[in-house]
Design a protein around this motif. Sequence first.
Motif, PDB file in Angstrom:
ATOM      1  N   ALA A 268       0.843  -1.189   0.000  1.00 57.12           N
ATOM      2  CA  ALA A 268       0.000   0.000   0.000  1.00 57.12           C
ATOM      3  C   ALA A 268       0.883   1.245   0.000  1.00 57.12           C
ATOM      4  N   THR A 269       0.517   2.249  -0.780  1.00 52.16           N
ATOM      5  CA  THR A 269       1.284   3.494  -0.829  1.00 52.16           C
ATOM      6  C   THR A 269       0.973   4.344   0.408  1.00 52.16           C
ATOM      7  N   ARG A 270       1.750   5.389   0.587  1.00 49.13           N
ATOM      8  CA  ARG A 270       1.513   6.294   1.715  1.00 49.13           C
ATOM      9  C   ARG A 270       0.093   6.847   1.672  1.00 49.13           C
ATOM     10  N   ARG A 271      -0.330   7.248   0.493  1.00 51.65           N
ATOM     11  CA  ARG A 271      -1.687   7.774   0.333  1.00 51.65           C
ATOM     12  C   ARG A 271      -2.728   6.743   0.753  1.00 51.65           C
ATOM     13  N   ALA A 272      -2.529   5.493   0.347  1.00 51.66           N
ATOM     14  CA  ALA A 272      -3.486   4.438   0.702  1.00 51.66           C
ATOM     15  C   ALA A 272      -3.475   4.175   2.196  1.00 51.66           C
ATOM     16  N   ILE A 273      -2.290   4.138   2.804  1.00 48.94           N
ATOM     17  CA  ILE A 273      -2.193   3.873   4.238  1.00 48.94           C
ATOM     18  C   ILE A 273      -2.924   4.949   5.037  1.00 48.94           C
ATOM     19  N   GLU A 274      -2.777   6.205   4.632  1.00 48.24           N
ATOM     20  CA  GLU A 274      -3.474   7.291   5.326  1.00 48.24           C
ATOM     21  C   GLU A 274      -4.983   7.120   5.211  1.00 48.24           C
ATOM     22  N   ARG A 275      -5.453   6.782   3.999  1.00 51.97           N
ATOM     23  CA  ARG A 275      -6.885   6.607   3.800  1.00 51.97           C
ATOM     24  C   ARG A 275      -7.399   5.401   4.597  1.00 51.97           C
ATOM     25  N   LEU A 276      -6.661   4.299   4.577  1.00 48.66           N
ATOM     26  CA  LEU A 276      -7.092   3.091   5.276  1.00 48.66           C
ATOM     27  C   LEU A 276      -7.081   3.285   6.794  1.00 48.66           C
TER      28      LEU A 276
ATOM     29  N   PHE B  87     -16.566  18.587  11.666  1.00 48.74           N
ATOM     30  CA  PHE B  87     -15.212  18.337  12.133  1.00 48.74           C
ATOM     31  C   PHE B  87     -14.194  18.705  11.061  1.00 48.74           C
ATOM     32  N   GLU B  88     -12.985  18.991  11.505  1.00 47.23           N
ATOM     33  CA  GLU B  88     -11.873  19.215  10.582  1.00 47.23           C
ATOM     34  C   GLU B  88     -11.432  17.867  10.028  1.00 47.23           C
ATOM     35  N   ARG B  89     -11.419  17.729   8.717  1.00 46.27           N
ATOM     36  CA  ARG B  89     -10.999  16.480   8.098  1.00 46.27           C
ATOM     37  C   ARG B  89      -9.689  16.695   7.365  1.00 46.27           C
ATOM     38  N   HIS B  90      -8.642  16.058   7.866  1.00 47.50           N
ATOM     39  CA  HIS B  90      -7.337  16.181   7.228  1.00 47.50           C
ATOM     40  C   HIS B  90      -7.384  15.526   5.848  1.00 47.50           C
ATOM     41  N   GLY B  91      -6.721  16.136   4.928  1.00 42.16           N
ATOM     42  CA  GLY B  91      -6.654  15.571   3.592  1.00 42.16           C
ATOM     43  C   GLY B  91      -7.631  16.179   2.614  1.00 42.16           C
ATOM     44  N   VAL B  92      -8.547  17.036   3.081  1.00 43.69           N
ATOM     45  CA  VAL B  92      -9.548  17.577   2.159  1.00 43.69           C
ATOM     46  C   VAL B  92      -8.890  18.452   1.100  1.00 43.69           C
TER      47      VAL B  92
ATOM     48  N   GLU C 182     -15.522  11.889  -3.190  1.00 43.10           N
ATOM     49  CA  GLU C 182     -14.464  11.958  -2.184  1.00 43.10           C
ATOM     50  C   GLU C 182     -14.889  12.841  -1.011  1.00 43.10           C
ATOM     51  N   LEU C 183     -15.532  13.971  -1.311  1.00 41.67           N
ATOM     52  CA  LEU C 183     -15.964  14.873  -0.246  1.00 41.67           C
ATOM     53  C   LEU C 183     -17.044  14.225   0.615  1.00 41.67           C
ATOM     54  N   HIS C 184     -17.969  13.510  -0.035  1.00 44.39           N
ATOM     55  CA  HIS C 184     -18.991  12.785   0.724  1.00 44.39           C
ATOM     56  C   HIS C 184     -18.338  11.738   1.629  1.00 44.39           C
ATOM     57  N   TYR C 185     -17.345  11.045   1.093  1.00 39.69           N
ATOM     58  CA  TYR C 185     -16.659  10.014   1.878  1.00 39.69           C
ATOM     59  C   TYR C 185     -15.985  10.614   3.110  1.00 39.69           C
ATOM     60  N   LEU C 186     -15.416  11.808   2.966  1.00 32.51           N
ATOM     61  CA  LEU C 186     -14.738  12.455   4.083  1.00 32.51           C
ATOM     62  C   LEU C 186     -15.717  12.999   5.121  1.00 32.51           C
ATOM     63  N   GLY C 187     -17.017  12.978   4.793  1.00 37.82           N
ATOM     64  CA  GLY C 187     -18.020  13.441   5.749  1.00 37.82           C
ATOM     65  C   GLY C 187     -18.594  14.802   5.458  1.00 37.82           C
ATOM     66  N   TYR C 188     -18.312  15.349   4.278  1.00 38.30           N
ATOM     67  CA  TYR C 188     -18.826  16.664   3.902  1.00 38.30           C
ATOM     68  C   TYR C 188     -20.140  16.533   3.144  1.00 38.30           C
TER      69      TYR C 188
ATOM     70  N   ALA D 206      -9.623  25.085  -3.069  1.00 41.50           N
ATOM     71  CA  ALA D 206     -10.416  25.120  -1.846  1.00 41.50           C
ATOM     72  C   ALA D 206     -10.015  26.296  -0.973  1.00 41.50           C
ATOM     73  N   ARG D 207     -11.027  26.930  -0.374  1.00 49.89           N
ATOM     74  CA  ARG D 207     -10.831  27.935   0.662  1.00 49.89           C
ATOM     75  C   ARG D 207     -11.649  27.511   1.873  1.00 49.89           C
ATOM     76  N   HIS D 208     -11.260  27.987   3.043  1.00 54.19           N
ATOM     77  CA  HIS D 208     -11.862  27.471   4.272  1.00 54.19           C
ATOM     78  C   HIS D 208     -12.492  28.575   5.105  1.00 54.19           C
ATOM     79  N   GLY D 209     -13.470  28.174   5.892  1.00 49.93           N
ATOM     80  CA  GLY D 209     -14.107  29.080   6.828  1.00 49.93           C
ATOM     81  C   GLY D 209     -14.707  28.292   7.976  1.00 49.93           C
ATOM     82  N   VAL D 210     -15.144  29.001   8.997  1.00 46.01           N
ATOM     83  CA  VAL D 210     -15.774  28.398  10.171  1.00 46.01           C
ATOM     84  C   VAL D 210     -17.041  29.173  10.479  1.00 46.01           C
ATOM     85  N   ALA D 211     -18.106  28.449  10.842  1.00 48.86           N
ATOM     86  CA  ALA D 211     -19.378  29.090  11.175  1.00 48.86           C
ATOM     87  C   ALA D 211     -19.962  28.448  12.422  1.00 48.86           C
ATOM     88  N   VAL D 212     -20.692  29.243  13.201  1.00 54.18           N
ATOM     89  CA  VAL D 212     -21.369  28.734  14.386  1.00 54.18           C
ATOM     90  C   VAL D 212     -22.838  28.494  14.102  1.00 54.18           C
TER      91      VAL D 212
END
Length: 258
Positions: free
Chosen positions: A67-75, A132-137, A114-120, A148-154
């Motif tokens: 498994a590559t580094r990318r795969a190991i992180e995902r797994l 939640f903050e998802r690393h790798g997005v 991919e975004l759906h898989y990450l929980g978005y 991609a640009r990022h923001g936070v909302a309450v």
Amino acid sequence: MRARSALFDVYGDHLRSRGDQAPVSALIRLLEPVGIAAPAVRTAISRMSAQGWLEPARVDAAPGYRATRRAIERLSEAAARIYRSEPEPWDGRWRLVFVDLPRERGARSRLREELHYLGYAEHAPGVWLCPFERHGVDEVVVRAGGQARHGVAVELVPDPAGAWDLAGLATSYAAWPEVADSLVRGATTDRGDEDRAAFAARFRLVHEWRKFLFDDPGLPAALLPRDWPGQAAADLFTGEAARLKPASDRFVARCLGV
């Protein structure tokens, strides 16, 4: 069950503690009990290698794949979600990702998956959110050719939780006990090789449960309806997976020749 998806299950559920690698011959032996033939395994290996998930390696002096580094992180991330015992703590803030989608239609479709898989979920056109903050997005978006640009909302209107089909997800979780029972029943029917039967039953159990990763963002309890059936379903999965694991591990060791 598709060979590519099954290979992800093999590397994620059985090879993470075994060096993230195996000979091709062992991969074929591991997938035979779940009905995947050798030609399909070899084709899937080639495609996963071309996509950057696997890389050739000599394993015990035999041709194999690591498994590559990318795969190991995902797994690793998937395993943490599959076997999570408690919901993640939430600070009450929504993480927003403003996505400029790639031009190519296929790339846009893959990025959405991919975004759906990450929980978005898409709260508004081009605005994706997750509690939640998802690393790798960022890596996922850039690899697809987007930005991609990022923001936070309450507080957000409409209710962000409505971006997910929680009613449909609850129905699937409520049906899980019956599904799980049908998947593991085979563990006691093959008296000729109980370890093999337990491996096949557990493999199918994990494979079906893993599908929830594409539908369930893992929302905190404060955002879920009352009497949410997800935790009971998770407890059942965890218990059955643990019960079948010793015999399944013996079969894996046998296939790997250790």
